[in-house]
Write a protein that holds these residues in place. Structure first.
Motif, PDB file in Angstrom:
ATOM      1  N   ALA A  25      -5.186   4.170 -15.899  1.00 34.55           N
ATOM      2  CA  ALA A  25      -5.422   4.188 -14.462  1.00 34.55           C
ATOM      3  C   ALA A  25      -4.355   4.986 -13.711  1.00 34.55           C
ATOM      4  CB  ALA A  25      -5.479   2.748 -13.940  1.00 34.55           C
ATOM      5  N   THR A  29      -4.734   8.951 -12.448  1.00 38.76           N
ATOM      6  CA  THR A  29      -4.556   9.240 -11.018  1.00 38.76           C
ATOM      7  C   THR A  29      -3.581  10.393 -10.822  1.00 38.76           C
ATOM      8  OG1 THR A  29      -5.011   6.931 -10.394  1.00 38.76           O
ATOM      9  CG2 THR A  29      -3.792   8.279  -8.810  1.00 38.76           C
ATOM     10  N   ARG A  33      -4.508  14.222  -9.254  1.00 42.92           N
ATOM     11  CA  ARG A  33      -3.870  14.645  -8.004  1.00 42.92           C
ATOM     12  C   ARG A  33      -2.967  15.858  -8.226  1.00 42.92           C
ATOM     13  NH1 ARG A  33      -6.735  12.983  -5.019  1.00 42.92           N
ATOM     14  NH2 ARG A  33      -6.076  14.912  -4.034  1.00 42.92           N
ATOM     15  N   LEU A  60     -11.449  11.073 -10.168  1.00 43.08           N
ATOM     16  CA  LEU A  60     -10.709  10.078  -9.397  1.00 43.08           C
ATOM     17  C   LEU A  60     -11.427   9.809  -8.084  1.00 43.08           C
ATOM     18  CD1 LEU A  60      -8.157   8.347  -8.782  1.00 43.08           C
ATOM     19  CD2 LEU A  60      -7.118  10.433  -7.835  1.00 43.08           C
ATOM     20  N   ASP A  62     -10.638   7.997  -4.756  1.00 46.33           N
ATOM     21  CA  ASP A  62      -9.568   7.370  -3.988  1.00 46.33           C
ATOM     22  C   ASP A  62      -9.749   7.672  -2.515  1.00 46.33           C
ATOM     23  OD1 ASP A  62      -8.788   9.995  -3.726  1.00 46.33           O
ATOM     24  OD2 ASP A  62      -6.838   9.757  -4.709  1.00 46.33           O
ATOM     25  N   ILE A 160       0.831   2.058  -6.596  1.00 45.66           N
ATOM     26  CA  ILE A 160      -0.509   2.610  -6.733  1.00 45.66           C
ATOM     27  C   ILE A 160      -1.376   1.557  -7.415  1.00 45.66           C
ATOM     28  CG2 ILE A 160      -1.943   4.393  -7.830  1.00 45.66           C
ATOM     29  CD1 ILE A 160       0.428   6.292  -7.690  1.00 45.66           C
ATOM     30  N   ALA A 162      -4.814   1.038  -9.109  1.00 47.93           N
ATOM     31  CA  ALA A 162      -5.913   1.833  -9.657  1.00 47.93           C
ATOM     32  C   ALA A 162      -6.521   1.091 -10.840  1.00 47.93           C
ATOM     33  CB  ALA A 162      -5.414   3.210 -10.091  1.00 47.93           C
ATOM     34  N   ILE A 170     -11.476   6.972 -12.758  1.00 47.60           N
ATOM     35  CA  ILE A 170     -10.509   6.042 -12.173  1.00 47.60           C
ATOM     36  C   ILE A 170     -10.855   5.805 -10.714  1.00 47.60           C
ATOM     37  CG2 ILE A 170      -8.064   5.643 -11.675  1.00 47.60           C
ATOM     38  CD1 ILE A 170      -8.804   8.313 -14.146  1.00 47.60           C
ATOM     39  N   ARG A 171     -10.660   4.586 -10.270  1.00 46.80           N
ATOM     40  CA  ARG A 171     -10.917   4.223  -8.878  1.00 46.80           C
ATOM     41  C   ARG A 171      -9.669   3.588  -8.275  1.00 46.80           C
ATOM     42  NH1 ARG A 171     -15.516   3.984  -6.295  1.00 46.80           N
ATOM     43  NH2 ARG A 171     -16.643   4.144  -8.289  1.00 46.80           N
ATOM     44  N   SER A 172      -9.316   4.040  -7.065  1.00 48.30           N
ATOM     45  CA  SER A 172      -8.168   3.481  -6.357  1.00 48.30           C
ATOM     46  C   SER A 172      -8.532   3.350  -4.886  1.00 48.30           C
ATOM     47  CB  SER A 172      -6.944   4.378  -6.520  1.00 48.30           C
ATOM     48  OG  SER A 172      -5.839   3.846  -5.827  1.00 48.30           O
ATOM     49  N   HIS A 176      -1.510   5.838  -1.937  1.00 55.03           N
ATOM     50  CA  HIS A 176      -0.603   6.069  -3.061  1.00 55.03           C
ATOM     51  C   HIS A 176       0.820   6.273  -2.545  1.00 55.03           C
ATOM     52  CE1 HIS A 176      -4.306   6.558  -5.142  1.00 55.03           C
ATOM     53  NE2 HIS A 176      -4.513   7.808  -4.807  1.00 55.03           N
TER      54      HIS A 176
END
Length: 360
Positions: A25, A29, A33, A60, A62, A160, A162, A170-172, A176
Motif C-alpha cells: 500500500a 502509493t 506519485r 492509485l 487518492d 499515509i 492506504a 491501491i486506495r487512499s 499524504h
C-alpha cells in the motif's frame, strides 16, 4: 484517469533514479506519485504484485483522483545505482530486504526506511546517553545496522493511510504527509533534495532537524491502535470513538508519552487532539488488522516490543500496553496457525482422489 506524466504533477528540474523496495500500500502509493512527477522509478516486488505491475502497471485512487503508472519492476535488484531507495517493507522483512538492495547502493545513494514503529537506526547519532546503541527488538544481532551503512540513511515518518484493493491497485482516502530528517539532525543538501522531490510528487513533505519527535508521534499512534485493533477488529473510527476503546487508547498513549519524553522527544500534539484527529480518519483498518485478516505476521516487534524495550531503559512500567501487545501477539499467532492449517487442508483435499463421475 491520468497517466504517469500527469500535467498536474510538476516535474522537478532533475529527475531522480528512485527504487521502491516493496510495492504494498505505501510502496505503491509512493511509486505512482513519484512516477507521475517525472522520476525514473523502479519497483522491487514479488508474487502476484510483481505480475500485476508487469502486466497492468500500478493504479492509485487518492485525493488527486485516479493515477496510473508503469514503473520498471523486478524481484531482482537489476536497476543499477539509485539516487534514492525507499524501503517499504514491514519491519520483520527488513533483514531479508536490506541485503537485496546492496547492488543499488552507491556512494551518494540515500536509503529511506518507511516502516512503522521504532527504527533500528534510532540511536545512530542520537547524541544522548544511548548514542550508538541498537534497538534489540528490531535488530537483535545487528544485521540491519551492518547491511547498509547507517550514514546512507535518512529517517522518515509517513502519515499515509492506504490499502491494497487488489494486486497493483491501491486506495487512499486521506491527505499524504511525509516528514524527513537526518538522524544527526543536520539540514543537509540531500535531505532538502529528497524533500523537494516528494513535495513535487503531490505528497506534503517536511524536513526537520528533530526527526525523533515525529517518530514518537507516529509510534504513539501505532502502539495505541494497531495491537488493540487486532484484539477488537475495530476501525480507527471505533478505536478513537467508542468510549470503552477510546479509554484503552488513551491509557496506552499516556504510558507511551512518558517513554517518549524520557528519551528527550517533544511530542507537539495533545492527547485530546490526537483522539479527535484519529476518529476523523474514518472507518480505516490499521495495517496490523489488515495483516491479521490476510494471515500475515504482525509487526509487533517494532510497534510494540521496541517501545517496551525503550521503557525498560528508564524502568518505566507500561502495564496496559504490555497486556494489549501480549494479547495481540496471541491473536496473531492463533490466526497464522489457523491459516496454516487451512492451507494444509486445502492441499490435502487437492491431493485426494476425486470420486468417479457416475453416468446419468
Amino acid at each position: 484517469m491520468s497517466n504517469a506524466t500527469s500535467p498536474s504533477a510538476a516535474s522537478p528540474a532533475e529527475p531522480l533514479r528512485i527504487c521502491i523496495a516493496g510495492a504494498g500500500a505505501i510502496g505503491g502509493t509512493l511509486a505512482v506519485r513519484l512516477s507521475a512527477a517525472g522520476h525514473q522509478v523502479s519497483v522491487l516486488a514479488r508474487g502476484q504484485t510483481l505480475q500485476a505491475i508487469r502486466e497492468r502497471g500500478l493504479t492509485l485512487h487518492d485525493l488527486h483522483g485516479t493515477t496510473h503508472a508503469r514503473p520498471a519492476a523486478s524481484q531482482l535488484p537489476e536497476f543499477g545505482m539509485q539516487d534514492v531507495i525507499f524501503l517499504c517493507a514491514k519491519s520483520q522483512d527488513m533483514s531479508a530486504l536490506l541485503p537485496q538492495i546492496a547492488p543499488m547502493v552507491g556512494e551518494e545513494t540515500v536509503v529511506i526506511p518507511t516502516n512503522n514503529g521504532v527504527p533500528w537506526w534510532y540511536f545512530h547519532r542520537e547524541g544522548g546517553r544511548f548514542d550508538g546503541d541498537t534497538v534489540k527488538a528490531v535488530d537483535p544481532d545487528g544485521a540491519l545496522s551492518n547491511a547498509v551503512a547507517l550514514d546512507r540513511l535518512i529517517g522518515s515518518v509517513l502519515f499515509i493511510t492506504a490499502e491494497v484493493d487488489s494486486p497493483g491497485v491501491i486506495r487512499s482516502v486521506n491527505p499524504h504527509l511525509m516528514v524527513l530528517g537526518e538522524p544527526s539532525g543536520a539540514m543537509s543538501e540531500r535531505l532538502m533534495r529528497v524533500r523537494a522531490a516528494v513535495e513535487a510528487a503531490g505528497i506534503e513533505a517536511r524536513a526537520t532537524d528533530r526527526i525523533r519527535d515525529k517518530l514518537w508521534t507516529k509510534i504513539i499512534a501505532n502502539i495505541s491502535t494497531n495491537p488493540l485493533s487486532v484484539i477488537t477488529q475495530g476501525t480507527l473510527q471505533q478505536l478513537y470513538g467508542v468510549p470503552e476503546l477510546r479509554e484503552v487508547v488513551s491509557q496506552i498513549m499516556r504510558e507511551t508519552l512518558l517513554v517518549a519524553s524520557s528519551h528527550g522527544a517533544r511530542v507537539d500534539i495533545d492527547p485530546l487532539t490526537f483522539l479527535q484527529l484519529g476518529e476523523a480518519m474514518g472507518a480505516f483498518r490499521t495495517s496490523m488488522l489488515q495483516d491479521l485478516e490476510r494471515g500475515r505476521p504482525l509487526e509487533l516487534a517494532s510497534i510494540g516490543d521496541a517501545v517496551l524495550e525503550m521503557a525498560e531503559r528508564y524502568a518505566i512500567p507500561m502495564p496496559i500496553t504490555r497486556t494489549i501487545v501480549s494479547l495481540a501477539r496471541f491473536r496473531g499467532e492463533a490466526a497464522q496457525q489457523q491459516t496454516g492449517q487451512t492451507g494444509q487442508q486445502r492441499a490435502q483435499q487437492t491431493q485426494q482422489p476425486q470420486p468417479a463421475a457416475r453416468a446419468a
